[in-house]
Write a protein that holds these residues in place. Structure first.
Motif, PDB file in Angstrom:
ATOM      1  N   TYR A  84       0.707  -1.231  -0.028  1.00 32.34           N
ATOM      2  CA  TYR A  84      -0.044  -0.029  -0.114  1.00 32.34           C
ATOM      3  C   TYR A  84       0.955   1.455   0.080  1.00 32.34           C
ATOM      4  CZ  TYR A  84      -2.893   3.863   2.140  1.00 32.34           C
ATOM      5  OH  TYR A  84      -3.296   5.116   2.443  1.00 32.34           O
ATOM      6  N   LYS A  85       0.568   2.295  -0.797  1.00 29.37           N
ATOM      7  CA  LYS A  85       0.975   3.539  -0.751  1.00 29.37           C
ATOM      8  C   LYS A  85      -0.178   4.692  -0.791  1.00 29.37           C
ATOM      9  CE  LYS A  85       5.350   5.706  -1.225  1.00 29.37           C
ATOM     10  NZ  LYS A  85       6.224   4.854  -0.227  1.00 29.37           N
ATOM     11  N   PRO A  86       0.007   5.709   0.079  1.00 31.02           N
ATOM     12  CA  PRO A  86      -1.048   6.672   0.383  1.00 31.02           C
ATOM     13  C   PRO A  86      -0.783   7.644  -0.907  1.00 31.02           C
ATOM     14  CG  PRO A  86       0.546   6.867   1.939  1.00 31.02           C
ATOM     15  CD  PRO A  86       0.844   5.622   1.504  1.00 31.02           C
ATOM     16  N   GLY A  87      -1.923   8.412  -1.168  1.00 27.79           N
ATOM     17  CA  GLY A  87      -1.389   9.562  -2.050  1.00 27.79           C
ATOM     18  C   GLY A  87      -2.501   9.695  -3.298  1.00 27.79           C
ATOM     19  N   LEU A  88      -2.885   8.298  -3.822  1.00 24.06           N
ATOM     20  CA  LEU A  88      -3.708   8.118  -4.800  1.00 24.06           C
ATOM     21  C   LEU A  88      -3.129   8.909  -6.233  1.00 24.06           C
ATOM     22  CD1 LEU A  88      -6.499   6.876  -5.738  1.00 24.06           C
ATOM     23  CD2 LEU A  88      -7.750   9.081  -5.257  1.00 24.06           C
ATOM     24  N   SER A  89      -3.629  10.069  -6.541  1.00 22.15           N
ATOM     25  CA  SER A  89      -2.977  10.797  -7.951  1.00 22.15           C
ATOM     26  C   SER A  89      -1.494  10.756  -7.934  1.00 22.15           C
ATOM     27  CB  SER A  89      -3.962  12.039  -8.069  1.00 22.15           C
ATOM     28  OG  SER A  89      -3.382  12.932  -6.761  1.00 22.15           O
ATOM     29  N   VAL A 142       0.520   8.723  -6.358  1.00 19.41           N
ATOM     30  CA  VAL A 142       1.200   7.404  -6.708  1.00 19.41           C
ATOM     31  C   VAL A 142       1.066   7.139  -8.179  1.00 19.41           C
ATOM     32  CG1 VAL A 142       0.756   4.993  -6.238  1.00 19.41           C
ATOM     33  CG2 VAL A 142       0.563   6.491  -4.216  1.00 19.41           C
ATOM     34  N   ILE A 143      -0.183   7.173  -8.635  1.00 23.07           N
ATOM     35  CA  ILE A 143      -0.557   6.872 -10.008  1.00 23.07           C
ATOM     36  C   ILE A 143       0.390   7.480 -10.937  1.00 23.07           C
ATOM     37  CG2 ILE A 143      -2.223   6.800 -11.890  1.00 23.07           C
ATOM     38  CD1 ILE A 143      -4.387   6.466  -9.758  1.00 23.07           C
ATOM     39  N   LEU A 144       0.425   8.877 -10.658  1.00 20.37           N
ATOM     40  CA  LEU A 144       1.408   9.716 -11.735  1.00 20.37           C
ATOM     41  C   LEU A 144       3.077   9.433 -11.365  1.00 20.37           C
ATOM     42  CD1 LEU A 144      -0.233  13.358 -11.219  1.00 20.37           C
ATOM     43  CD2 LEU A 144      -0.259  11.840 -13.232  1.00 20.37           C
ATOM     44  N   GLY A 145       3.291   9.009 -10.140  1.00 19.89           N
ATOM     45  CA  GLY A 145       4.829   8.623  -9.922  1.00 19.89           C
ATOM     46  C   GLY A 145       4.837   7.314 -10.523  1.00 19.89           C
ATOM     47  N   ILE A 146       4.046   6.300 -10.623  1.00 19.46           N
ATOM     48  CA  ILE A 146       4.542   5.010 -11.715  1.00 19.46           C
ATOM     49  C   ILE A 146       4.844   5.303 -12.882  1.00 19.46           C
ATOM     50  CG2 ILE A 146       3.496   2.752 -12.108  1.00 19.46           C
ATOM     51  CD1 ILE A 146       1.833   2.750  -9.559  1.00 19.46           C
ATOM     52  N   GLY A 147       4.107   6.490 -13.303  1.00 20.16           N
ATOM     53  CA  GLY A 147       4.345   6.711 -14.980  1.00 20.16           C
ATOM     54  C   GLY A 147       5.827   7.227 -15.011  1.00 20.16           C
ATOM     55  N   GLU A 148       6.439   8.020 -13.893  1.00 18.01           N
ATOM     56  CA  GLU A 148       7.714   8.409 -13.984  1.00 18.01           C
ATOM     57  C   GLU A 148       8.749   7.268 -13.654  1.00 18.01           C
ATOM     58  OE1 GLU A 148       8.357  11.346 -15.331  1.00 18.01           O
ATOM     59  OE2 GLU A 148       6.186  11.719 -15.472  1.00 18.01           O
ATOM     60  N   ASP A 149       8.561   6.760 -12.350  1.00 17.58           N
ATOM     61  CA  ASP A 149       9.485   5.572 -11.903  1.00 17.58           C
ATOM     62  C   ASP A 149       8.904   4.926 -10.839  1.00 17.58           C
ATOM     63  OD1 ASP A 149      11.714   4.034 -11.171  1.00 17.58           O
ATOM     64  OD2 ASP A 149      13.250   5.665 -10.743  1.00 17.58           O
ATOM     65  N   ILE A 150       8.636   3.722 -11.008  1.00 17.83           N
ATOM     66  CA  ILE A 150       7.994   3.022  -9.892  1.00 17.83           C
ATOM     67  C   ILE A 150       8.695   2.900  -8.770  1.00 17.83           C
ATOM     68  CG2 ILE A 150       8.400   0.754 -11.164  1.00 17.83           C
ATOM     69  CD1 ILE A 150       5.730  -0.130 -10.224  1.00 17.83           C
ATOM     70  N   HIS A 151      10.049   2.603  -9.051  1.00 13.05           N
ATOM     71  CA  HIS A 151      11.083   2.382  -8.160  1.00 13.05           C
ATOM     72  C   HIS A 151      10.940   3.674  -7.071  1.00 13.05           C
ATOM     73  CE1 HIS A 151      13.067  -1.179  -9.526  1.00 13.05           C
ATOM     74  NE2 HIS A 151      12.391  -0.853 -10.879  1.00 13.05           N
ATOM     75  N   ARG A 152      10.809   4.752  -7.553  1.00 13.69           N
ATOM     76  CA  ARG A 152      10.464   5.775  -6.481  1.00 13.69           C
ATOM     77  C   ARG A 152       9.172   5.849  -5.618  1.00 13.69           C
ATOM     78  NH1 ARG A 152      11.945  11.306  -9.192  1.00 13.69           N
ATOM     79  NH2 ARG A 152      11.882  10.251 -11.204  1.00 13.69           N
TER      80      ARG A 152
END
Length: 282
Positions: free
Chosen positions: A125-130, A132-142
């Motif tokens: 689980y990771k809080p943050g919703l939007s 998190v989803i936007l972050g995966i688009g840049e780098d899922i490892h971050r």
């Protein structure tokens, strides 16, 4: 006769509902379950993927919607793993980690030939919703520097080549809330990521517009969608946890029997109404 029908004590009607609901559960009777187009589209999308592809299964739900959504997770995970498709489990819901663990506990037993870290991974689980989803688009490892058990993603073999949506073939959000909307807004619209959803029966009608525009590649709607997908998985021989498919099939049959009973009551009630009105007209 028709006057008696129209004035029937409602307790008899409720008794009929109880009998229709209970009989399939007691007898474990399963009606035929043909797949609807939205379900078949999602099934075909996964079934046509070459082995080695990666999908992200976001279990964005909590215990209150577990009866409808958990069978979807079981069916999708079995379908993907049986075809050699790698699965990343994650959740945007605070109680979601518990839902993931329920599925993984059975997956470990049913798939001893599939290894954690090579064939599937629990990102947690990771809080943050939007964010998190936007972050995966840049780098899922971050976004997920470690998996749910504290292991660095750099040390997980299957995640070394997964960096963003370019390496994720499909995202599936299972939810009884508005999480699928967020995946459409931030993953599909921003990054062109293919997205599908599994929604509760109450939420599913809201997403047909996304299906019509092609923003969702497929959708499972409620217990019916779960039963349809599980039946497709069973037919192609990928069902290794059959008790889940059997249970959801029995539950769907119970629901169908009650629906048929209610439709018959409506028909009989309308016939009684017209006969009584005609008699009074005389």
């Amino acid at each position: 006769m028709w006057q008696k029908v129209s004035s029937l004590d409602r307790r008899w009607i409720y008794l009929g509902v109880a009998i229709c609901a209970a009989l399939p559960l007691i007898l474990e009777f399963i009606l035929p379950i043909p797949a609807t187009p939205p379900v078949k589209r999602l099934f075909d999308t996964i079934d046509n993927m070459p082995p080695g592809y990666f999908i992200l299964l976001s279990m964005d739900f909590e215990p209150s919607t577990m009866p409808e959504l958990l069978p979807m997770a079981y069916a999708i995970a079995q379908h993907a793993l049986s075809r050699g498709i790698k699965v990343g489990f994650m959740t945007l819901a605070p109680a979601g980690p518990g839902m993931i663990e329920i599925v993984l506990e059975d997956i470990r037993k049913a798939y001893p030939d599939r290894k954690y870290g090579e064939d599937y991974v629990n990102l947690g689980y990771k809080p943050g919703l939007s964010a998190v989803i936007l972050g995966i688009g840049e780098d899922i490892h971050r976004v997920f520097p470690r998996d749910a058990y504290g292991t660095s993603l750099e040390d997980i073999p299957m995640m070394r080549e997964i960096h963003n949506y370019k390496q994720i073939e499909l995202v599936i959000s299972l939810s009884g809330a508005g999480y699928p909307d967020a995946w459409i807004l931030y993953a599909n619209a921003r990054y062109g990521q293919a997205v599908a959803t599994g929604a509760t029966a109450v939420m599913a009608p809201l997403y047909y517009a996304y299906l019509a525009t092609g923003q969702f590649v497929g959708m499972l709607g409620g217990l019916k969608g779960a039963a349809e997908y599980a039946e497709l998985v069973r037919k192609v021989g990928y069902m290794r946890i059959p008790e889940v498919q059997h249970r959801v099939g029995v539950q769907m049959s119970s629901q169908s029997f009650v629906h048929i009973y209610i439709v018959l009551l409506i028909i009989v009630g309308n016939i009684a109404f017209f006969f009584i009105r005609r008699q009074r007209g005389r």
